[in-house]
Design an enzyme around this catalytic site. Structure first.
Site, short mmCIF file in Angstrom:
data_model
loop_
_atom_site.label_atom_id
_atom_site.label_comp_id
_atom_site.label_asym_id
_atom_site.label_seq_id
_atom_site.Cartn_x
_atom_site.Cartn_y
_atom_site.Cartn_z
N ASP A 418 -3.84 -36.03 49.70
CA ASP A 418 -3.63 -34.82 50.85
C ASP A 418 -2.91 -35.04 51.95
OD1 ASP A 418 -4.75 -32.06 51.30
OD2 ASP A 418 -5.56 -33.29 52.93
N GLU A 471 0.68 -34.45 47.75
CA GLU A 471 0.96 -33.15 48.33
C GLU A 471 1.78 -33.29 49.56
OE1 GLU A 471 -1.31 -29.52 50.86
OE2 GLU A 471 -1.61 -31.54 51.35
#
Length: 750
Positions: A418, A471
């Site tokens: 993330d 990401e």
């Protein structure tokens, strides 16, 4: 002085005062047992007569009452103990004198003396921890049930290099914070204590005294199990799970992920079916995902987090699956169940930041430890959290080992990392003047780059078949390039296997939100992704982030009436599955849920109820997703050459006035698939498109998102179409097609 330091919890070596020590004439035994009425030392078999503080003859063993020294300390001198005479303590609690009827009575318990044991960590472990190279850190730090020197108990170890003292507390000692000080193991910064008789299921915390003398109660950063939030204690645990997925693990690395079918169903476990445990989810989720045909599931973060509203993105227990749905072994059971159905498991992993809770990582030992000491570097401006200090070897080790831990201990098949962009840039979300350039004057976080490279290299070396996914929302060069290949920016690649294609997602969703009459002015938003499609190994994400916070659900983004919105939804999914790159779809979008996702009640499953006759359309969209995955997995042209230019060619990428996109995908053997999307609400008949003259025979429509069974208008093409020798679009043959309204069709030669 030693006594005061011991009692105030700041003694670095409590074992030098407590336990058994040779003295002239015998052995001095000292115990720290606050609130105890009596402490008796048992030697041998403990059946000999009781003596006072100066023990007498103890043939066959004995019982020696220790004398109180005040403040919970008890001491006495015994005849010299043999090395194999492992003395125990008999501790008595209760009121003095004869208790009144119904009053509390004396209680006694017997235990081995925790302060007679040698250290449980060896020099190699301590060296690796100090160097930041302990790839199995979870085996060295934390709480581990074990048998030490022949006695069962639990080893507690904690890294707290700035602490003046560390003490253990828990339900095993009624949360008394004074009786169990840990010893420092030198320059490693590790504190350690073996507590006999303590086993799995015990609740515990550490009391850490910082340099200024302030003591705070802390959860164990390396805890592998926690209490159910909002409770915050750590829990001693030991896995008893027996895996049944050996065949899956042996097969998963046979083909590189970027050259394999890879379609992902993203799930927020607590709300997929609210109220279900890991084991209950294992009875439903694998069958559902298998029926839909996805190759993988991706779990939003399941590492322990105090606030459910963070969806797991503000982690306090990096080594513990959230206790909201069961135990760590229960989570293993769920992963195993998915593997047995042939479904891989991707875990959302959050090494970018952590919350400021006073019982967790923030200023852990009284000073910044896991976070940088410079507040301008430590404070994350977007989320009110703290960033990790990637330049500190032990912190980097904590995170690298954590990545390995999930893959090895829970058989996770991939990590979606993330917020990578927030790690890579020193000026991320910071105002001018609010950040300090790196040593070269740039804005790149060199420590974060080195950490990500180390993490990826370590995971790929230790865990064959695992994929890491970034990401990363910027144009950082080389996210999926090997770490030893230096790019134009002078950096080695970050070493990820795949990268989320955020540009494709934003552009294509932007296009779809326009009314069809206006789409011709935004045609480039659907074609621009092919300009950079081969700069990285991409995954196309329609994730939870796109269907919350007022962004509307996927079908809710589409313009027009309900029929048109559903048709656009289906057409868009057909375009997405045919576009180069892997696919990810968030739960609820597989059946065109109209409402935004809500973590409180999860997907609107009632829309799929056959008795709900007013809306059979949702079942049709789910059927389309199933058949998209079925055809996708059976068609190498759609996945085998995702990451190389030879796998794609435009037939017509410029038909802006028609709102049509037509392209070919090619397998390694050259076999093509033709994908055509018509994003206008009109039927286009006699639409000629060029095809390879090497495939000039019969073509079959293998998927049509306008099919009646999906809820469409049933406009399509004959079962077989003959490619004509008439050149078109620079190709030697062509097909004449009927393009359904707001639909995508796939065709391939027989």
């Amino acid at each position: 002085m030693d006594r005061e330091r011991l009692l105030s919890g700041v003694h670095h070596d409590p074992h030098s005062l407590l336990g058994a020590h040779p003295v002239p004439g015998g052995t001095l035994v000292r115990a720290l047992r606050p609130h105890a009425r009596r402490v008796t030392v048992l030697t041998g078999d403990g059946t000999g007569g009781e003596t006072g503080g100066k023990a007498g003859d103890r043939a066959g063993g004995g019982r020696t009452a220790l004398l109180p020294e005040g403040d919970g300390l008890f001491a006495g001198v015994l005849p010299r103990l043999a090395e194999d005479d492992h003395h125990r303590l008999l501790v008595t609690y209760g009121p003095a004198g004869d208790p009144e009827p119904g009053a509390e009575r004396e209680t006694e318990f017997e235990t081995h003396d925790p302060y007679r044991f040698l250290p449980t960590l060896g020099d190699l472990d301590l060296h690796l921890i100090r160097e930041g190279r302990h790839e199995e850190l979870w085996r060295a730090l934390g709480a581990h049930p074990m048998t030490h020197q022949g006695v069962p108990g639990t080893r507690f170890t904690l890294w707290a290099p700035n602490a003046r003292g560390v003490r253990l507390t828990g339900d095993f000692c009624h949360w008394d914070t004074t009786a169990h000080p840990l010893r420092s193991l030198g320059a490693s910064g590790v504190w350690e204590l073996f507590v006999p008789g303590v086993g799995a299921g015990t609740l515990y915390k550490f009391q850490v005294t910082g340099p200024d003398g302030t003591a705070t109660l802390r959860a164990d950063p390396m805890a592998r199990r926690t209490e159910v939030p909002p409770a915050t204690a750590s829990v001693v645990t030991s896995s008893r799970y027996r895996w049944q997925d050996a065949d899956w693990l042996a097969r998963r690395g046979e083909r590189p992920v970027h050259e394999a079918p890879f379609s992902v169903y993203e799930v927020h476990l607590p709300s997929w079916r609210p109220g279900l445990s890991y084991r209950q989810l294992a009875e439903q989720l694998p069958a559902y995902v298998r029926d839909l045909g996805f190759t993988h599931v991706e779990f939003m973060p399941i590492a322990e987090h105090p606030f459910g509203g963070s969806w797991g993105y503000q982690v306090t227990g990096f080594y513990a699956p959230t206790a909201r749905m069961g135990t760590p072994d229960d989570f293993r059971y769920l992963v195993d169940a998915l593997h047995r159905e042939g479904i891989g498991v991707i875990l959302d992993w959050v090494p970018a930041h952590f919350p400021r809770d006073a019982w967790a990582l923030a200023a852990f030992d009284g000073r910044p430890l896991y976070e940088p000491g410079d507040p301008s570097r430590a404070d994350h401006p977007d989320w009110g959290t703290l960033e990790f200090d990637y330049g500190r070897a032990e912190v980097r080790n904590f995170l690298v080992a954590n990545a390995v831990y999930w893959c090895e201990e829970f058989h996770i098949d991939g990590l979606r990392v993330d917020a990578v962009a927030s790690m890579l840039y020193l000026d991320y979300s910071r105002e001018h003047g609010g950040w300090t350039p790196n040593e070269h004057g740039g804005r790149e976080n060199l420590d974060a780059v080195a950490f990500l490279q180390e993490m990826n290299a370590t995971v790929y070396r230790r865990c064959p078949g695992v994929v890491t996914i970034a990401e990363e929302s910027t144009a950082w060069d080389g996210v999926t390039r090997a770490t030893h290949h230096v790019g134009a920016g002078g950096f080695g690649g970050l070493g990820f296997g795949l990268k989320w294609n955020m540009g494709w997602m934003h552009d294509s969703l932007g296009y779809m939100t326009h009314e069809p009459v206006h789409r011709k002015y935004h045609h480039h938003e659907m074609t621009f992704s092919m300009v950079y499609a081969y700069s990285e190994n991409y995954l196309l994400p329609i994730s939870h982030d796109e269907v919350v916070h007022g962004k509307r659900s996927l079908v809710g983004k589409m313009p027009g009436d309900w029929w048109q919105r559903r048709a656009d939804h289906r057409a868009y999914l057909g375009f997405m599955w045919a576009h180069p790159g892997k696919q990810l779809l968030f739960m609820g979008q597989e059946f065109a849920q109209g409402a935004e996702w809500s973590q409180a009640h999860g997907p609107d499953w009632w829309l799929l109820d056959p008795s709900y006759a007013a809306e059979p359309d949702h079942r049709g969209v789910r059927l389309l997703v199933r058949e998209l995955n079925t055809v996708y997995r059976a068609t190498p042209a759609l996945w085998e050459r995702d990451c190389v230019p030879e796998g794609f060619a435009w037939v017509d990428g410029g038909a802006a006035d028609d709102n049509v996109f037509a392209f070919l995908r090619f397998a390694g053997d050259g076999e093509p698939l033709l994908a055509v999307s018509n994003f206008s609400p009109v039927v286009r008949t006699g639409y000629r498109l060029g095809v390879p003259d090497t495939a000039s025979g019969l073509w079959t429509e293998v998927l049509n998102t306008d099919a009646a069974r999906y809820g469409g208008s049933a406009v399509g093409n004959p079962d077989q179409l003959k490619a004509e020798p008439e050149p078109s679009h620079g190709r030697g043959a062509s097909l004449v097609l009927t393009l359904p309204p707001l639909a995508t069709v796939w065709l391939r030669p027989e």
